[in-house]
Design a protein around this motif. Structure first.
Motif, PDB file in Angstrom:
ATOM      1  N   ALA A  74      -8.079  37.645  62.983  1.00 22.35           N
ATOM      2  CA  ALA A  74      -7.738  37.887  61.572  1.00 22.35           C
ATOM      3  C   ALA A  74      -7.240  36.615  60.908  1.00 22.35           C
ATOM      4  CB  ALA A  74      -6.682  38.990  61.479  1.00 22.35           C
ATOM      5  N   ALA A  75      -6.508  35.810  61.655  1.00 20.93           N
ATOM      6  CA  ALA A  75      -5.979  34.565  61.090  1.00 20.93           C
ATOM      7  C   ALA A  75      -7.118  33.591  60.772  1.00 20.93           C
ATOM      8  CB  ALA A  75      -4.986  33.920  62.064  1.00 20.93           C
ATOM      9  N   VAL A  76      -8.092  33.504  61.670  1.00 16.30           N
ATOM     10  CA  VAL A  76      -9.238  32.613  61.451  1.00 16.30           C
ATOM     11  C   VAL A  76     -10.024  33.092  60.224  1.00 16.30           C
ATOM     12  CG1 VAL A  76     -11.462  31.869  62.419  1.00 16.30           C
ATOM     13  CG2 VAL A  76      -9.383  31.781  63.820  1.00 16.30           C
ATOM     14  N   ASP A  77     -10.092  34.391  60.074  1.00 18.95           N
ATOM     15  CA  ASP A  77     -10.718  34.990  58.910  1.00 18.95           C
ATOM     16  C   ASP A  77     -10.064  34.472  57.624  1.00 18.95           C
ATOM     17  OD1 ASP A  77     -12.688  36.727  58.222  1.00 18.95           O
ATOM     18  OD2 ASP A  77     -11.393  38.486  58.120  1.00 18.95           O
ATOM     19  N   LEU A  78      -8.742  34.535  57.581  1.00 14.99           N
ATOM     20  CA  LEU A  78      -8.003  34.081  56.405  1.00 14.99           C
ATOM     21  C   LEU A  78      -8.213  32.588  56.168  1.00 14.99           C
ATOM     22  CD1 LEU A  78      -4.590  35.893  57.017  1.00 14.99           C
ATOM     23  CD2 LEU A  78      -6.304  36.477  55.292  1.00 14.99           C
ATOM     24  N   LEU A  79      -8.138  31.856  57.272  1.00  8.97           N
ATOM     25  CA  LEU A  79      -8.235  30.403  57.184  1.00  8.97           C
ATOM     26  C   LEU A  79      -9.601  29.980  56.641  1.00  8.97           C
ATOM     27  CD1 LEU A  79      -6.959  28.300  60.216  1.00  8.97           C
ATOM     28  CD2 LEU A  79      -8.410  27.398  58.428  1.00  8.97           C
ATOM     29  N   LEU A  80     -10.655  30.581  57.173  1.00 10.53           N
ATOM     30  CA  LEU A  80     -11.998  30.183  56.746  1.00 10.53           C
ATOM     31  C   LEU A  80     -12.334  30.752  55.373  1.00 10.53           C
ATOM     32  CD1 LEU A  80     -13.985  30.333  60.113  1.00 10.53           C
ATOM     33  CD2 LEU A  80     -12.901  28.364  59.010  1.00 10.53           C
ATOM     34  N   ALA A  81     -11.712  31.866  55.009  1.00 13.19           N
ATOM     35  CA  ALA A  81     -11.949  32.421  53.675  1.00 13.19           C
ATOM     36  C   ALA A  81     -11.390  31.472  52.612  1.00 13.19           C
ATOM     37  CB  ALA A  81     -11.303  33.801  53.553  1.00 13.19           C
ATOM     38  N   GLN A  91     -13.911  21.999  64.548  1.00 10.63           N
ATOM     39  CA  GLN A  91     -14.967  21.046  64.177  1.00 10.63           C
ATOM     40  C   GLN A  91     -15.669  20.522  65.419  1.00 10.63           C
ATOM     41  OE1 GLN A  91     -15.547  19.706  60.558  1.00 10.63           O
ATOM     42  NE2 GLN A  91     -15.015  21.862  60.609  1.00 10.63           N
ATOM     43  N   THR A  92     -16.161  21.478  66.219  1.00 11.18           N
ATOM     44  CA  THR A  92     -16.789  21.103  67.476  1.00 11.18           C
ATOM     45  C   THR A  92     -17.873  22.094  67.854  1.00 11.18           C
ATOM     46  OG1 THR A  92     -16.375  20.487  69.774  1.00 11.18           O
ATOM     47  CG2 THR A  92     -15.230  22.432  68.985  1.00 11.18           C
ATOM     48  N   GLU A  93     -18.754  21.635  68.732  1.00 16.07           N
ATOM     49  CA  GLU A  93     -19.693  22.561  69.356  1.00 16.07           C
ATOM     50  C   GLU A  93     -19.327  22.779  70.818  1.00 16.07           C
ATOM     51  OE1 GLU A  93     -23.693  21.252  68.532  1.00 16.07           O
ATOM     52  OE2 GLU A  93     -23.302  21.292  66.380  1.00 16.07           O
ATOM     53  N   ASN A  94     -18.209  22.201  71.231  1.00 13.78           N
ATOM     54  CA  ASN A  94     -17.760  22.357  72.624  1.00 13.78           C
ATOM     55  C   ASN A  94     -17.272  23.774  72.889  1.00 13.78           C
ATOM     56  OD1 ASN A  94     -18.255  19.648  73.098  1.00 13.78           O
ATOM     57  ND2 ASN A  94     -16.171  19.019  72.598  1.00 13.78           N
ATOM     58  N   ASP A  95     -17.160  24.105  74.185  1.00 15.32           N
ATOM     59  CA  ASP A  95     -16.575  25.384  74.578  1.00 15.32           C
ATOM     60  C   ASP A  95     -15.121  25.444  74.142  1.00 15.32           C
ATOM     61  OD1 ASP A  95     -18.766  26.436  75.916  1.00 15.32           O
ATOM     62  OD2 ASP A  95     -18.262  25.416  77.786  1.00 15.32           O
ATOM     63  N   ARG A 130     -16.640  37.374  67.937  1.00  9.26           N
ATOM     64  CA  ARG A 130     -16.483  36.895  66.563  1.00  9.26           C
ATOM     65  C   ARG A 130     -15.558  35.686  66.502  1.00  9.26           C
ATOM     66  NH1 ARG A 130     -15.379  41.760  63.928  1.00  9.26           N
ATOM     67  NH2 ARG A 130     -13.174  41.470  64.410  1.00  9.26           N
ATOM     68  N   VAL A 131     -14.442  35.759  67.181  1.00 10.74           N
ATOM     69  CA  VAL A 131     -13.482  34.654  67.064  1.00 10.74           C
ATOM     70  C   VAL A 131     -14.032  33.405  67.755  1.00 10.74           C
ATOM     71  CG1 VAL A 131     -11.977  35.187  69.043  1.00 10.74           C
ATOM     72  CG2 VAL A 131     -11.014  34.103  67.025  1.00 10.74           C
ATOM     73  N   LEU A 132     -14.729  33.591  68.872  1.00 11.86           N
ATOM     74  CA  LEU A 132     -15.313  32.424  69.561  1.00 11.86           C
ATOM     75  C   LEU A 132     -16.451  31.808  68.746  1.00 11.86           C
ATOM     76  CD1 LEU A 132     -15.299  33.443  73.336  1.00 11.86           C
ATOM     77  CD2 LEU A 132     -13.875  31.720  72.195  1.00 11.86           C
ATOM     78  N   ALA A 133     -17.099  32.633  67.932  1.00 13.97           N
ATOM     79  CA  ALA A 133     -18.172  32.094  67.088  1.00 13.97           C
ATOM     80  C   ALA A 133     -17.606  31.310  65.908  1.00 13.97           C
ATOM     81  CB  ALA A 133     -19.059  33.238  66.576  1.00 13.97           C
ATOM     82  N   ARG A 134     -16.371  31.635  65.499  1.00 17.43           N
ATOM     83  CA  ARG A 134     -15.831  30.983  64.306  1.00 17.43           C
ATOM     84  C   ARG A 134     -14.824  29.873  64.602  1.00 17.43           C
ATOM     85  NH1 ARG A 134     -14.363  35.696  60.207  1.00 17.43           N
ATOM     86  NH2 ARG A 134     -13.058  36.255  61.956  1.00 17.43           N
ATOM     87  N   LEU A 135     -14.245  29.897  65.801  1.00 16.68           N
ATOM     88  CA  LEU A 135     -13.278  28.844  66.122  1.00 16.68           C
ATOM     89  C   LEU A 135     -13.883  27.442  66.096  1.00 16.68           C
ATOM     90  CD1 LEU A 135     -10.956  30.389  68.841  1.00 16.68           C
ATOM     91  CD2 LEU A 135     -10.242  29.404  66.655  1.00 16.68           C
ATOM     92  N   PRO A 136     -15.157  27.273  66.478  1.00 22.07           N
ATOM     93  CA  PRO A 136     -15.730  25.918  66.400  1.00 22.07           C
ATOM     94  C   PRO A 136     -15.611  25.311  65.004  1.00 22.07           C
ATOM     95  CG  PRO A 136     -17.131  27.302  67.730  1.00 22.07           C
ATOM     96  CD  PRO A 136     -16.081  28.201  67.143  1.00 22.07           C
ATOM     97  N   ALA A 137     -15.642  26.140  63.972  1.00 24.72           N
ATOM     98  CA  ALA A 137     -15.490  25.613  62.612  1.00 24.72           C
ATOM     99  C   ALA A 137     -14.066  25.099  62.398  1.00 24.72           C
ATOM    100  CB  ALA A 137     -15.801  26.705  61.587  1.00 24.72           C
TER     101      ALA A 137
END
Ligand code: PLP
Length: 377
Positions: A243-250, A50-54, A40-47
């Motif tokens: 959880a932090a990425v969740d908050l950030l993207l929410a 702002q990248t499609e890189n690894d 989940r986190v690896l799927a959302r970190l690109p956002a």
């Protein structure tokens, strides 16, 4: 018992949701519980990047991923260009020297902005350069550099662009792919609202390709090992980051950036209202940390200590040559205007106690007014 306020540019306050995500039973890093979180986190970190890189994880402070970005791209003797204007920019040069690279160092005075056209000129003059290392948000001075313009300069020439975004990722706009940045390095404990100890790095296809030919010795920091999770990752911190990425993207990345911009305005307006001079630029780009000059004759180290001891407010002092000369208020991540108000009030008290002449009682009002102004005129 004293209530504590943390207003440094890292570590930053951690939201309760993140602490909660880290408080479950210990899980195994190869088991399904962790794989779900990791996926989940690896799927959302690109956002966020702002990248499609690894995107790779390192169980280290941000500096570990910086070191990896040198070790995995270069061979001893390679020429690299470092453009620096502060404590963290110098770190790139120090790491590159430690790896026996030939360091072309475009060095600016601390507090200055990197000049993109001069990066281009220096690349032309140096010739045959493996990589360019720069700092996006120079946390020691409060300057946020124009990485997009630097990337435009690097794009037409040889050499990969590596950006230290430890304090800027999630804090201010950073468009890894659109701007053409090969490697972006960050850390968990700044705008990503997670405790320290997890470093992150995005790697472009071009950078991966170069890394296969790079001869600098490496093992624990090897990108390939990081990608395959050959070592136990920082399981608990990855859970927190999820959880932090969740908050950030929410909230939305852009709203998050705008929040920091307004907090920067608040900090600057407050400092100026009490009669202090800014060290960091009086500019909306300066949205990560506000650096305030300590009045002549006042010891900045003592001021920061008094803020902590009298008021429970932990701010940051100056690093390196700025030690004792500035106070830095960080305003990224899980921080709101009341944190900034508390920091300004504590700074005011500490300065008054130290005998400085400051205008009392108006900083917090100025900060709140600036925060509440519309961002887009
Ligand atoms: C904090 C910071 C680092 C170093 O991070 P550590 O986690 O302390 O190693 C590097 N660069 C910048 C710009 C930073 O703000």
């Amino acid at each position: 018992m004293q209530k504590r306020y943390l207003v440094t540019p890292g570590p930053t306050p951690v939201p309760p949701e993140v602490w909660r995500a880290m408080s479950g039973p210990m899980v195994h890093h190869r088991g399904p519980d962790f794989q779900e979180v990791l996926g989940r986190v690896l799927a959302r970190l690109p956002a966020v990047f702002q990248t499609e890189n690894d995107i790779l994880f390192f169980a280290s402070s941000g500096t570990g991923a910086m070191e990896a970005a040198v070790a995995n791209l270069c061979s001893p003797g390679d020429r690299v260009l470092v453009a620096s204007a502060g404590y963290f920019g110098e770190r790139w040069a120090a790491i590159a020297s430690a790896y026996r690279l030939e360091v072309e160092h475009l060095r600016y005075r601390w507090g200055e902005l990197l000049q993109p056209d001069e990066v281009g000129e220096r690349l032309d003059a140096a010739g045959d350069t493996r990589a360019v290392y720069v700092t996006h948000s120079e946390t020691s001075t409060g300057v946020v550099n124009d990485v997009q313009a630097i990337a435009e300069q690097v794009a037409g020439r040889d050499g990969l662009l590596v950006v230290d975004a430890v304090s800027s990722l999630g804090a201010v706009p950073l468009e890894t792919d659109a701007w053409g940045i090969d490697v972006v390095v960050s850390g968990s404990q700044k705008a990503l609202m997670t405790p320290p100890g997890l470093a992150l790095c995005s790697v472009s296809a071009r950078a991966w390709e170069l890394s296969t030919a790079a001869l600098s010795p490496r093992y624990a920091l090897d990108w390939g090992r990081a990608k395959s999770l050959a070592q136990t990752p920082a399981v608990t911190l990855v859970q927190g980051l999820d959880a932090a990425v969740d908050l950030l993207l929410a909230r939305g990345l852009r709203a998050h950036h705008e929040h920091h911009l307004r907090l920067g305005r608040a900090a600057r307006a407050g400092a100026k209202a009490m009669g202090l001079e800014l060290f960091s630029p009086d500019d909306d780009r300066s949205a990560v940390v506000t650096a305030i000059r300590v009045p002549e004759g006042i010891d900045g180290v003592a001021v920061v200590r008094a803020m902590r001891d009298r008021s429970g407010v932990t701010a940051a002092g100056g690093q390196g040559e700025l030690k004792g000369r500035i106070v830095r208020i960080g305003h990224i991540g899980y921080v709101d205007v009341w944190d900034v108000v508390a920091a300004l009030a504590a700074l005011e008290l500490a300065l008054v106690a130290a005998g400085a002449e400051v205008e009392r009682g108006i900083a917090t009002a100025a900060a709140l007014d600036a925060f509440n102004e519309a961002v887009h005129a």
